[in-house]
Design an enzyme around this catalytic site. Structure first.
Site, short mmCIF file in Angstrom:
data_model
loop_
_atom_site.label_atom_id
_atom_site.label_comp_id
_atom_site.label_asym_id
_atom_site.label_seq_id
_atom_site.Cartn_x
_atom_site.Cartn_y
_atom_site.Cartn_z
N ASN A 91 0.80 -1.22 0.00
CA ASN A 91 0.00 0.00 0.00
C ASN A 91 0.84 1.28 0.00
O ASN A 91 0.37 2.32 -0.45
CB ASN A 91 -0.91 0.00 1.23
CG ASN A 91 -1.53 1.34 1.49
OD1 ASN A 91 -2.45 1.76 0.80
ND2 ASN A 91 -1.02 2.06 2.49
N TYR A 157 3.62 9.27 -11.26
CA TYR A 157 2.59 8.54 -10.52
C TYR A 157 1.76 7.68 -11.46
O TYR A 157 1.51 6.50 -11.18
CB TYR A 157 1.69 9.54 -9.78
CG TYR A 157 0.73 8.91 -8.82
CD1 TYR A 157 1.09 8.70 -7.49
CD2 TYR A 157 -0.55 8.51 -9.21
CE1 TYR A 157 0.21 8.12 -6.58
CE2 TYR A 157 -1.44 7.93 -8.32
CZ TYR A 157 -1.05 7.74 -7.01
OH TYR A 157 -1.92 7.15 -6.13
N LYS A 161 1.65 3.54 -11.37
CA LYS A 161 0.41 2.82 -11.08
C LYS A 161 -0.04 1.94 -12.25
O LYS A 161 -0.57 0.84 -12.03
CB LYS A 161 -0.69 3.80 -10.68
CG LYS A 161 -0.41 4.54 -9.37
CD LYS A 161 -0.22 3.58 -8.19
CE LYS A 161 -0.09 4.31 -6.87
NZ LYS A 161 0.05 3.40 -5.71
N ILE A 190 -9.39 9.46 -2.25
CA ILE A 190 -9.93 9.03 -0.97
C ILE A 190 -9.71 10.14 0.06
O ILE A 190 -8.65 10.78 0.09
CB ILE A 190 -9.24 7.73 -0.50
CG1 ILE A 190 -9.37 6.63 -1.59
CG2 ILE A 190 -9.84 7.26 0.82
CD1 ILE A 190 -10.79 6.24 -1.94
N THR A 192 -8.49 11.33 2.92
CA THR A 192 -7.49 11.00 3.94
C THR A 192 -6.76 12.27 4.36
O THR A 192 -6.93 13.33 3.74
CB THR A 192 -6.46 9.99 3.39
OG1 THR A 192 -5.66 10.65 2.39
CG2 THR A 192 -7.14 8.77 2.79
#
Length: 250
Positions: A91, A157, A161, A190, A192
């Site tokens: 993760n 990124y 991914k 998300i 967070t």
């Protein structure tokens, strides 16, 4: 969720906050022995304490997962802790610089690839042999919606991914007949603590990009992670599952 991991050990990287924390807490609540890894030792210790307070079993493990020797050590410790390693969640990740491809900083590129891609490979490279010794296991790699689509000014990124999704599929082909399933999850944006640093208006713009009308929650990613790691997903391997509020359906 009616899932149990009693007697199984899980290593969760980047588990000191956000999605990783939710995954670690969920696995522990379902009976897993959880190795809570994070770059920051205090973050890993905080989540470990929360698991213990809730009656779960966990140990903290600090280190930089972009270093292969560190990952090898983490996996060895996880496998030796309770007599085997059956579950792995890769993760840990970083966002990286924001710049057009023709201007992207070279050191920023290397760092994102090191953490978001190479660390996933290292995790599988060292965990898979331990899972084979344990008679099988399951791996979930946390990718992103940006493993399926592009996003301007985030070349490193997006590249990392996309590569995580491909790596997931290759490993699944190699080990599905040997009792190890490998899947990826592609979360959208998300809600967070990472988003707390966004400039005014940026969070609202992200919300508007999701047809469902909100950002995702870490527990929604954690619930799917638990399912994919469990025996209830015994015929699911080699695929990437979006948790994106229809972001990629547009």
């Amino acid at each position: 969720m009616d899932i149990t991991f009693t007697g199984k050990t899980a290593l969760v990287t980047g588990a000191g906050s956000g999605i990783g924390e939710a995954i670690a807490l969920g696995l522990a609540a379902s009976g897993a022995n959880v190795v809570v890894q994070d770059l920051k030792s205090e973050a890993a210790e905080r989540v470990t304490a929360a698991i213990a307070k809730a009656g779960g079993t966990a140990i903290p493990a600090a280190g930089d997962v972009s270093d292969p020797a560190t990952v090898e050590r983490l996996v060895a410790e996880a496998a030796g802790w309770q007599g085997g390693l059956q579950l792995l969640v890769n993760n840990a990740g970083i966002g990286g610089a924001q710049a057009p491809t023709g201007e992207y900083p070279l050191d920023g590129w290397r760092r994102v690839i090191d953490v978001n891609l190479n660390a996933v490979f290292y995790g599988m490279r060292f965990a898979i042999p331990e899972m084979l010794k344990a008679g099988g296991g399951a791996i979930v790699n946390i990718a992103s919606i940006l493993g399926s689509v592009g996003f301007a000014n985030s070349a490193a990124y997006v590249a990392a991914k996309h590569a995580v999704v491909g790596l997931t599929k290759s490993a699944a082909l190699e080990y599905s007949a040997k009792g190890i399933r490998v899947n990826a999850i592609g979360p959208a944006f998300i809600d967070t603590p990472l988003l707390s640093a966004l400039p005014p208006g940026a969070k609202e713009a992200l919300v508007a990009a999701h047809p469902i009308g909100r950002l995702g929650r870490a527990d929604e990613v954690a619930d799917l992670t638990q399912y994919l790691l469990s025996d209830r997903a015994s015929f699911i391997t080699g695929s990437c599952h979006l948790v994106d509020g229809a972001y990629c359906a547009q």
